[in-house]
Motif scaffolding. Structure first.
Motif, mmCIF file in Angstrom:
data_model
loop_
_atom_site.group_PDB
_atom_site.id
_atom_site.type_symbol
_atom_site.label_atom_id
_atom_site.label_comp_id
_atom_site.label_asym_id
_atom_site.label_seq_id
_atom_site.Cartn_x
_atom_site.Cartn_y
_atom_site.Cartn_z
ATOM 1 N N SER A 211 0.815 -1.220 0.000
ATOM 2 C CA SER A 211 0.000 0.000 0.000
ATOM 3 C C SER A 211 0.848 1.269 0.000
ATOM 4 O O SER A 211 0.318 2.364 0.185
ATOM 5 C CB SER A 211 -0.916 0.008 1.226
ATOM 6 O OG SER A 211 -0.153 0.032 2.434
ATOM 7 N N HIS A 212 2.161 1.096 -0.219
ATOM 8 C CA HIS A 212 3.106 2.220 -0.200
ATOM 9 C C HIS A 212 3.040 2.976 1.128
ATOM 10 O O HIS A 212 3.076 4.211 1.171
ATOM 11 C CB HIS A 212 2.821 3.183 -1.372
ATOM 12 C CG HIS A 212 2.852 2.516 -2.716
ATOM 13 N ND1 HIS A 212 4.023 2.111 -3.308
ATOM 14 C CD2 HIS A 212 1.860 2.155 -3.567
ATOM 15 C CE1 HIS A 212 3.753 1.545 -4.478
ATOM 16 N NE2 HIS A 212 2.446 1.548 -4.656
ATOM 17 N N GLY A 213 2.939 2.214 2.188
ATOM 18 C CA GLY A 213 2.864 2.795 3.528
ATOM 19 C C GLY A 213 4.229 2.990 4.152
ATOM 20 O O GLY A 213 5.258 3.078 3.454
ATOM 21 N N ASN A 214 4.247 3.035 5.493
ATOM 22 C CA ASN A 214 5.487 3.311 6.221
ATOM 23 C C ASN A 214 6.338 2.047 6.344
ATOM 24 O O ASN A 214 6.399 1.413 7.399
ATOM 25 C CB ASN A 214 5.169 3.855 7.618
ATOM 26 C CG ASN A 214 4.502 5.213 7.566
ATOM 27 O OD1 ASN A 214 4.329 5.803 6.502
ATOM 28 N ND2 ASN A 214 4.097 5.709 8.716
ATOM 29 N N ALA A 215 6.988 1.678 5.267
ATOM 30 C CA ALA A 215 7.841 0.488 5.274
ATOM 31 C C ALA A 215 8.853 0.582 4.149
ATOM 32 O O ALA A 215 8.646 1.289 3.155
ATOM 33 C CB ALA A 215 7.002 -0.776 5.119
ATOM 34 N N GLU B 92 19.190 0.521 5.802
ATOM 35 C CA GLU B 92 20.307 1.211 6.452
ATOM 36 C C GLU B 92 20.072 2.719 6.468
ATOM 37 O O GLU B 92 20.290 3.392 7.500
ATOM 38 C CB GLU B 92 21.612 0.896 5.719
ATOM 39 C CG GLU B 92 22.836 1.538 6.368
ATOM 40 C CD GLU B 92 24.115 1.196 5.625
ATOM 41 O OE1 GLU B 92 25.165 1.062 6.290
ATOM 42 O OE2 GLU B 92 24.073 1.066 4.384
ATOM 43 N N ASN B 93 19.622 3.279 5.353
ATOM 44 C CA ASN B 93 19.350 4.716 5.297
ATOM 45 C C ASN B 93 18.259 5.108 6.281
ATOM 46 O O ASN B 93 18.360 6.130 6.975
ATOM 47 C CB ASN B 93 18.924 5.118 3.870
ATOM 48 C CG ASN B 93 20.072 5.052 2.882
ATOM 49 O OD1 ASN B 93 21.241 5.119 3.267
ATOM 50 N ND2 ASN B 93 19.743 4.898 1.605
ATOM 51 N N ALA B 94 17.216 4.286 6.375
ATOM 52 C CA ALA B 94 16.116 4.574 7.303
ATOM 53 C C ALA B 94 16.585 4.490 8.747
ATOM 54 O O ALA B 94 16.180 5.294 9.596
ATOM 55 C CB ALA B 94 14.964 3.601 7.051
ATOM 56 N N ALA B 95 17.452 3.518 9.041
ATOM 57 C CA ALA B 95 17.963 3.349 10.401
ATOM 58 C C ALA B 95 18.811 4.540 10.810
ATOM 59 O O ALA B 95 18.695 5.053 11.928
ATOM 60 C CB ALA B 95 18.773 2.062 10.498
ATOM 61 N N MET B 96 19.672 4.984 9.918
ATOM 62 C CA MET B 96 20.544 6.114 10.234
ATOM 63 C C MET B 96 19.743 7.411 10.387
ATOM 64 O O MET B 96 20.179 8.342 11.060
ATOM 65 C CB MET B 96 21.615 6.265 9.153
ATOM 66 C CG MET B 96 22.541 5.062 9.043
ATOM 67 S SD MET B 96 23.227 4.558 10.667
ATOM 68 C CE MET B 96 23.846 2.915 10.283
ATOM 69 N N GLY C 105 16.890 7.443 11.821
ATOM 70 C CA GLY C 105 16.070 7.284 13.029
ATOM 71 C C GLY C 105 14.608 6.998 12.750
ATOM 72 O O GLY C 105 13.757 7.228 13.609
ATOM 73 N N ALA C 106 14.312 6.472 11.548
ATOM 74 C CA ALA C 106 12.920 6.284 11.151
ATOM 75 C C ALA C 106 12.395 4.869 11.398
ATOM 76 O O ALA C 106 11.204 4.615 11.207
ATOM 77 C CB ALA C 106 12.768 6.625 9.661
ATOM 78 N N LEU D 116 9.905 8.207 4.415
ATOM 79 C CA LEU D 116 11.089 8.970 4.055
ATOM 80 C C LEU D 116 10.884 9.609 2.679
ATOM 81 O O LEU D 116 10.272 9.007 1.791
ATOM 82 C CB LEU D 116 12.314 8.063 4.036
ATOM 83 C CG LEU D 116 12.705 7.472 5.400
ATOM 84 C CD1 LEU D 116 13.862 6.481 5.231
ATOM 85 C CD2 LEU D 116 13.112 8.569 6.368
ATOM 86 N N ALA D 117 11.433 10.770 2.509
ATOM 87 C CA ALA D 117 11.290 11.463 1.232
ATOM 88 C C ALA D 117 12.075 10.736 0.148
ATOM 89 O O ALA D 117 13.119 10.174 0.411
ATOM 90 C CB ALA D 117 11.781 12.903 1.374
#
Length: 286
Positions: free
Chosen positions: A209-213, A221-225, A227-228, A285-286
């Motif tokens: 669903s193109h949600g928060n994942a 890795e980018n999301a972890a750095m 803080g998301a 994330l953008a």
């Protein structure tokens, strides 16, 4: 004889519940430098020496120790024609046996069929279930309720707590349907595999669903750095192949959680298809 073997490969035989450790003999009275295979079964003791333990490995061991005191779950997925018995263990879901009712045959008279059918199912359960194991009866129609009634007439303590759940299908398809739906029972939510399956199912829904994942090593890795990451999902085999401690540390510093997913069940196979790593995010994330 005591041997010290530098392990190069590990194979897990799910059918026999044992491990094959393949490597080279480095300590012992003979055959130094020769290849050797150790067979390790449940209850055997071995001493493991490792120069460096990653924190994710220590956490995985701690989790495995805690899981040993949790009850396994036994499923009976049935309709009026056949019943599938399956067991949920810490490393995955395993089909044990299928029992057919023989209602379409001429071997039994109509009055005797239900009792013979239920009696055969119960005999299979006696071989694997113990009073500390929750028993989940599921499937379409009313056969599961009738089996529950048959079980209720057995001596007290024959089986553990019995839960009856409705599913649209029977067999292993029905068991997976129930697990993916969350089961609604605390029993599954308290099991490691149940938690893994629920989180992977949630991850897949968000991705669709193109949600928060997000998924894939670089993206996670980018999301972890940033803080998301709220929930980090990692396939167990990936822990052996890559050093993900920096990602885990970044997630935990932001109060996120890590779930290591076994590759032995359907949810693990789904995560493997995503590259072995996924994350449920606090925000897009953008």
């Amino acid at each position: 004889m005591t041997l010290g073997v530098r392990v190069e490969k590990i194979e897990f035989e799910q059918e026999n519940l044992r491990m094959r450790l393949l490597g080279v003999i480095e300590e012992g009275p003979q055959d130094i430098g020769q290849h050797h295979t150790l067979m390790v079964e449940v209850g055997e003791q071995i001493r493991i020496r490792k120069d460096h333990w990653k924190q994710t490995q220590i956490d995985r061991l701690d989790s495995a120790v805690k899981d040993t005191v949790k009850p396994r779950i036994v499923f009976v997925s049935l309709d009026q024609d056949e019943a599938t018995v399956a067991v949920l263990r810490a490393y995955g879901l395993k089909e044990i046996v299928t029992v057919r009712s023989m209602r379409a045959g001429k071997q039994y008279d109509e009055k005797g069929k239900p009792q013979d059918y239920h009696g055969e199912i119960i005999s299979k359960l006696n071989a694997i279930a113990t009073p500390d194991m929750p028993l989940v009866l599921l499937g379409p129609g009313f056969e599961k309720e009738e089996l529950a009634e048959s079980i209720s007439k057995l001596p007290k303590g024959t089986f553990g707590s019995v839960f009856v759940q409705h599913t649209g299908q029977c067999g292993m398809v029905g068991v997976n349907e129930l697990i993916k739906s969350g089961l609604g029972s605390k029993i599954l939510r308290e099991s490691t595999v149940g938690t893994e399956m629920e989180l992977v199912n949630k991850l897949m829904e968000f991705i669709a669903s193109h949600g928060n994942a997000t998924c894939g090593y670089a993206e996670v890795e980018n999301a972890a750095m940033a803080g998301a990451v709220e929930n980090l999902l990692v396939l167990d085999s990936l822990l052996r192949e890559r050093d993900i401690d920096p990602i885990v540390h970044a997630v935990e510093q932001q109060q996120g959680t890590l779930t290591v997913v076994s590759g032995e069940h359907d949810a693990g196979k789904q995560l493997a298809a995503l590259g072995g790593m996924g994350a449920i995010l606090r925000y897009k994330l953008a």
